[in-house]
Design a protein around this motif. Structure first.
Motif, PDB file in Angstrom:
ATOM      1  N   GLY A  37       0.786  -1.225   0.000  1.00  0.00           N
ATOM      2  CA  GLY A  37       0.000   0.000   0.000  1.00  0.00           C
ATOM      3  C   GLY A  37       0.812   1.266   0.000  1.00  0.00           C
TER       4      GLY A  37
ATOM      5  N   PRO B 193      -7.002  -2.624  -8.709  1.00  0.00           N
ATOM      6  CA  PRO B 193      -6.947  -1.721  -7.548  1.00  0.00           C
ATOM      7  C   PRO B 193      -6.000  -0.542  -7.748  1.00  0.00           C
ATOM      8  CG  PRO B 193      -6.873  -3.996  -6.818  1.00  0.00           C
ATOM      9  CD  PRO B 193      -6.731  -4.022  -8.316  1.00  0.00           C
TER      10      PRO B 193
ATOM     11  N   SER C 179      -7.924   2.758  -6.312  1.00  0.00           N
ATOM     12  CA  SER C 179      -7.648   3.057  -4.911  1.00  0.00           C
ATOM     13  C   SER C 179      -7.412   4.550  -4.690  1.00  0.00           C
ATOM     14  CB  SER C 179      -6.419   2.275  -4.435  1.00  0.00           C
ATOM     15  OG  SER C 179      -6.030   2.710  -3.154  1.00  0.00           O
TER      16      SER C 179
ATOM     17  N   VAL D 114     -10.991  -1.411  -1.232  1.00  0.00           N
ATOM     18  CA  VAL D 114     -10.499  -0.720  -2.429  1.00  0.00           C
ATOM     19  C   VAL D 114     -11.551   0.227  -2.995  1.00  0.00           C
ATOM     20  CG1 VAL D 114      -9.649  -0.998  -4.788  1.00  0.00           C
ATOM     21  CG2 VAL D 114      -8.936  -2.604  -2.997  1.00  0.00           C
TER      22      VAL D 114
ATOM     23  N   THR E  42     -13.951   6.691  -6.552  1.00  0.00           N
ATOM     24  CA  THR E  42     -13.144   5.719  -7.287  1.00  0.00           C
ATOM     25  C   THR E  42     -13.270   5.935  -8.797  1.00  0.00           C
ATOM     26  OG1 THR E  42     -14.970   4.121  -7.121  1.00  0.00           O
ATOM     27  CG2 THR E  42     -13.190   3.937  -5.509  1.00  0.00           C
TER      28      THR E  42
END
Length: 315
Positions: free
Chosen positions: A91, A122, A126, A203, A210
């Motif tokens: 991450g 992702p 993200s 996510v 998003t």
């Protein structure tokens, strides 16, 4: 007043020189331990100048996994290639900073015949990856790296740079040594749909944000493609396998990748559902060592030897 200003300026200069000196000393202590790509999560500790590679891997953890646990040695042997992996997991890094790492790689006079971008969905959606402040904590202090990033368009730049500099004075940094497990042998027995749903929620927390992030992401990926092409690297886009097959947003990524395939003459391969057996995974979307070997031999190797028959049958 003039004397006071002169003394203040001199003090600031000396303080800057002293701090830079300490940063260099702390960085050199670790850098001199001579890391290999599979022995660290850092990129700069293994990135030299004027070096040539057959392939460069980039992306998030799904890319980095090809080097962890001595997998790097295995894929280099299977592919008979010299490979650099600049992917960042845990991450810590998003599309924007992956672009910066690639740009820095080229700025050092390095080259790679191919750039293999592992475009995990992702990565595009993200909202936490682009603002991670610890992206560069494992990197040694390099003035050129710092200066280049100061001029680079990014989010949360101040916090990221503060963390980068402060991290050099910690025991976590000073205690870094070359280290790697021999392999990642943990495996799943079955798919846990509840765990998959929880992962999706982490996510894709806000559908509107998003979606906005996706539009920002594809612009930066296109810049990444252009950068690689302008540096004479062939670009290959890969959606990696997952035990559950397709992530949310899969179709959007495929649509974008196919557009790049047409406009930029890149290669694109969708391997999302290529491995659906639990024993090849240590969680629902990360391959264990057995999975890395299987995927590299069965799917990645044919791409790099230009055998398209098997691959097109999968798409």
């Amino acid at each position: 007043m003039k004397r006071l200003l002169t003394l203040t300026l001199l003090y600031l200069i000396l303080l800057l020189l002293f701090t830079t000196g300490i940063l260099n000393i702390c960085s050199n202590i670790v850098s001199n331990r001579q890391f290999k790509n599979y022995e660290t999560e850092s990129n700069l500790l293994v990135m030299n100048e004027n070096d040539n590679y057959n392939s460069l891997l980039m992306g998030i953890s799904h890319a980095r996994n090809f080097s962890r646990h001595k997998n790097h040695l295995r894929i280099e042997k299977i592919l008979n290639e010299k490979i650099l992996n600049i992917g960042q997991g845990e991450g810590r890094c998003g599309i924007n900073e992956q672009l910066f790492y690639l740009d820095y790689f080229y700025s050092l006079g390095n080259s790679s015949s191919k750039v293999i971008y592992v475009i995990s969905p992702p990565l595009f959606f993200s909202n936490t990856l682009p603002i991670a402040s610890n992206t560069f904590d494992r990197e040694p202090f390099e003035f050129k790296f710092l200066f280049n990033y100061l001029l680079f368009d990014s989010e949360n730049k101040q916090e990221r740079l503060i963390s980068y500099l402060q991290s050099k004075f910690t025991n976590v940094w000073l205690n870094q040594k070359p280290n790697s497990k021999d392999s990642k042998n943990e495996k799943l027995n079955h798919i846990d749909n509840n765990a998959v749903d929880i992962g999706f929620e982490m996510v894709y927390q806000d559908s509107l944000s998003t979606k906005n992030r996706y539009h920002k992401s594809i612009k930066r990926v296109e810049e990444t493609i252009n950068l690689a092409i302008n540096n004479n690297s062939k670009v290959i886009l890969i959606i990696p396998p997952a035990l559950f097959g397709k992530w949310k947003g899969h179709n959007e990524i495929v649509s974008f990748a196919k557009k790049m395939e047409t406009l930029k003459a890149v290669e694109f391969y969708d391997f999302s559902e290529s491995i659906l057996s639990p024993e090849y995974y240590y969680d629902h979307h990360h391959l264990n060592t057995r999975g890395i070997i299987y995927f590299t031999d069965k799917f990645l190797k044919p791409i790099l030897v230009d055998d398209k028959k098997l691959l097109h049958s999968l798409n």
